[in-house]
Design a protein around this motif. Structure first.
Motif, mmCIF file in Angstrom:
data_model
loop_
_atom_site.group_PDB
_atom_site.id
_atom_site.type_symbol
_atom_site.label_atom_id
_atom_site.label_comp_id
_atom_site.label_asym_id
_atom_site.label_seq_id
_atom_site.Cartn_x
_atom_site.Cartn_y
_atom_site.Cartn_z
ATOM 1 N N PRO A 63 0.797 -1.237 0.000
ATOM 2 C CA PRO A 63 0.000 0.000 0.000
ATOM 3 C C PRO A 63 0.824 1.280 0.000
ATOM 4 C CG PRO A 63 -0.881 -1.580 1.573
ATOM 5 C CD PRO A 63 0.430 -2.136 1.109
ATOM 6 N N PHE A 64 1.959 1.289 0.689
ATOM 7 C CA PHE A 64 2.755 2.523 0.727
ATOM 8 C C PHE A 64 3.384 2.816 -0.637
ATOM 9 C CE2 PHE A 64 2.496 1.731 5.295
ATOM 10 C CZ PHE A 64 2.244 3.011 5.758
ATOM 11 N N ARG A 65 3.725 1.782 -1.387
ATOM 12 C CA ARG A 65 4.253 2.024 -2.740
ATOM 13 C C ARG A 65 3.159 2.588 -3.638
ATOM 14 N NH1 ARG A 65 8.362 -0.704 -5.324
ATOM 15 N NH2 ARG A 65 9.294 -0.745 -3.236
ATOM 16 N N LEU A 105 -6.143 13.702 -1.736
ATOM 17 C CA LEU A 105 -6.659 15.035 -1.412
ATOM 18 C C LEU A 105 -7.392 15.023 -0.069
ATOM 19 C CD1 LEU A 105 -7.983 16.116 -4.930
ATOM 20 C CD2 LEU A 105 -5.849 16.780 -3.816
ATOM 21 N N GLY A 106 -8.138 13.948 0.203
ATOM 22 C CA GLY A 106 -8.818 13.852 1.485
ATOM 23 C C GLY A 106 -7.852 13.741 2.643
ATOM 24 N N ALA A 107 -6.734 13.028 2.429
ATOM 25 C CA ALA A 107 -5.741 12.881 3.485
ATOM 26 C C ALA A 107 -5.019 14.200 3.763
ATOM 27 C CB ALA A 107 -4.727 11.802 3.105
ATOM 28 N N ILE A 108 -4.813 14.989 2.732
ATOM 29 C CA ILE A 108 -4.155 16.289 2.927
ATOM 30 C C ILE A 108 -5.068 17.239 3.683
ATOM 31 C CG2 ILE A 108 -3.276 18.327 1.712
ATOM 32 C CD1 ILE A 108 -2.234 16.441 -0.442
ATOM 33 N N GLN A 113 -2.485 21.550 2.547
ATOM 34 C CA GLN A 113 -1.072 21.283 2.800
ATOM 35 C C GLN A 113 -0.946 20.354 3.998
ATOM 36 O OE1 GLN A 113 1.557 24.588 4.036
ATOM 37 N NE2 GLN A 113 2.833 24.076 2.290
ATOM 38 N N SER A 114 -0.020 19.399 3.886
ATOM 39 C CA SER A 114 0.155 18.438 4.972
ATOM 40 C C SER A 114 1.517 17.783 4.853
ATOM 41 C CB SER A 114 -0.942 17.377 4.922
ATOM 42 O OG SER A 114 -0.744 16.384 5.912
ATOM 43 N N ARG A 120 0.779 9.521 3.971
ATOM 44 C CA ARG A 120 1.018 8.172 3.446
ATOM 45 C C ARG A 120 0.208 7.090 4.162
ATOM 46 N NH1 ARG A 120 5.955 6.194 3.881
ATOM 47 N NH2 ARG A 120 6.153 5.185 1.846
ATOM 48 N N PRO A 121 0.193 7.015 5.508
ATOM 49 C CA PRO A 121 -0.581 5.939 6.136
ATOM 50 C C PRO A 121 -2.080 6.067 5.931
ATOM 51 C CG PRO A 121 0.312 7.439 7.792
ATOM 52 C CD PRO A 121 0.950 7.799 6.499
ATOM 53 N N VAL A 122 -2.588 7.283 5.806
ATOM 54 C CA VAL A 122 -4.022 7.477 5.595
ATOM 55 C C VAL A 122 -4.423 6.949 4.220
ATOM 56 C CG1 VAL A 122 -5.868 9.182 5.410
ATOM 57 C CG2 VAL A 122 -4.094 9.455 7.143
ATOM 58 N N VAL A 123 -3.639 7.280 3.207
ATOM 59 C CA VAL A 123 -3.939 6.801 1.847
ATOM 60 C C VAL A 123 -3.736 5.294 1.763
ATOM 61 C CG1 VAL A 123 -3.348 7.017 -0.593
ATOM 62 C CG2 VAL A 123 -3.297 9.036 0.881
#
Length: 255
Positions: A63-65, A105-108, A113-114, A120-123
Motif C-alpha cells: 500500500p505505501f508504494r 486530497l482527502g488525506a491532505i 497542505q500536509s 502516506r498511512p491514511v492513503v
C-alpha cells in the motif's frame, strides 16, 4: 537420561513452528482463483502489459508504494507539489481524478497542505487501496493479508522454538557427564537444524514479513522491473521504489 524429556519438548516446539511455516508458505503460493469478469492477460493503457501501474506498485511494495506512486503521479501532473522538505501542497483540487487521487486530497485535508509522512498511512489504509489489493488476491497475483500474518506468526514461532531448543540443549549438556554428551549434542542438533532451515525458508518467503506478490504476481513483475526511469518513470517507481526518482522527490518521500 534426564535429557530425553528436554529433547522431546524441543522436538515438539520446533516441529509445531516448522509445520506452521510450511503450511503458511503453501497457502501463500496457492492461487485464490480469478475474479469474475477479470482477464489476467488484459492490457491497460499505461503500458504495463498484464498489470496496471498501480497494481504493479502494490505487488512490488504494498500500500505505501501505491501511495508514493499516486503522490508522484499527481506531482508530475501539476495537481500536487511535493517539496523536498517533506510537505505536500495541493495545486489543483478541481481536476477530476480517480479514487486514489481523491484519497490523497482527502488525506491532505481542506487546508491544502500536509506533511507527507502524515498523508502516506491514511492513503495506504484507504478503501481504494484495499479494493485494489482484494482484486489482486482474487486473481491469484497477491498474497492475502491473512496469509502474510500467518507466515509472520509461523516465523516467530520457529524463532522461539530455535532459541528454546538451544537453551534446552545447553541445559541437557550440562546435566550429563562429559563422556555422555555426544548423543545429547547429536539429538538436539536435529531440531536445531530443522528450525534453522525453516527460519531460512521463512526469511526468503516473507522478509521483512511483507511479501505482497504471489509467485504468479512475481512473474508478471519480473517483466516490468527493467523499466527505464527516464522513459517510463512511473513504472520504474512502481517496481523499484523511490530510489529511481530525482533527489528532490526522494527527499520528499523519505519516511
Amino acid at each position: 537420561m534426564i535429557w530425553v524429556p528436554l529433547l522431546l519438548v524441543a522436538f515438539v516446539v520446533a516441529g509445531v513452528g516448522c509445520v506452521r511455516v510450511c503450511r503458511a508458505s503453501l497457502a501463500a503460493a496457492r492461487p485464490h482463483g480469478t475474479a469474475e469478469g477479470t482477464d489476467v492477460g488484459e492490457t491497460d493503457a499505461e503500458g504495463t502489459g498484464e498489470l496496471t501501474v498501480c497494481e504493479a506498485a502494490y505487488l512490488a511494495g504494498g500500500p505505501f508504494r501505491v501511495t508514493d506512486l499516486t503522490l508522484v503521479s499527481m506531482h508530475r501532473a501539476r495537481r500536487l507539489l511535493l517539496a523536498h522538505t517533506g510537505w505536500a501542497t495541493v495545486v489543483d483540487a478541481t481536476a477530476a481524478g480517480d479514487e486514489l487521487e481523491r484519497a490523497v486530497l482527502g488525506a491532505i485535508g481542506p487546508g491544502g497542505q500536509s506533511p507527507i509522512p502524515a498523508v502516506r498511512p491514511v492513503v495506504a489504509a484507504a478503501d481504494s487501496v484495499r479494493l485494489l489489493a482484494e482484486g489482486l488476491v482474487a486473481r491469484g497475483l497477491a498474497v492475502s493479508e491473512e496469509a502474510r500474518r500467518e507466515m509472520a506468526a509461523g516465523v516467530r514461532t520457529v524463532r522461539a522454538g530455535f532459541l528454546l531448543t538451544l537453551v534446552l540443549g545447553t541445559v541437557a549438556v550440562l546435566l550429563v557427564p562429559g563422556d555422555e554428551r555426544a548423543p545429547v549434542i547429536a539429538g538436539f542438533a536435529m531440531p536445531l537444524v530443522g528450525a534453522g532451515l525453516c527460519l531460512l525458508i521463512g526469511g526468503i518467503e516473507v522478509y521483512p514479513y511483507t511479501r505482497w506478490a504471489s509467485p504468479a504476481g512475481q512473474r508478471l513483475l519480473s517483466g516490468l522491473s527493467s523499466a527505464d526511469p527516464r522513459t517510463d518513470p512511473l513504472t520504474a517507481l512502481a517496481t523499484r521504489g523511490p530510489s529511481v526518482l530525482e533527489p528532490e522527490l526522494r527527499a520528499a518521500l523519505r519516511p
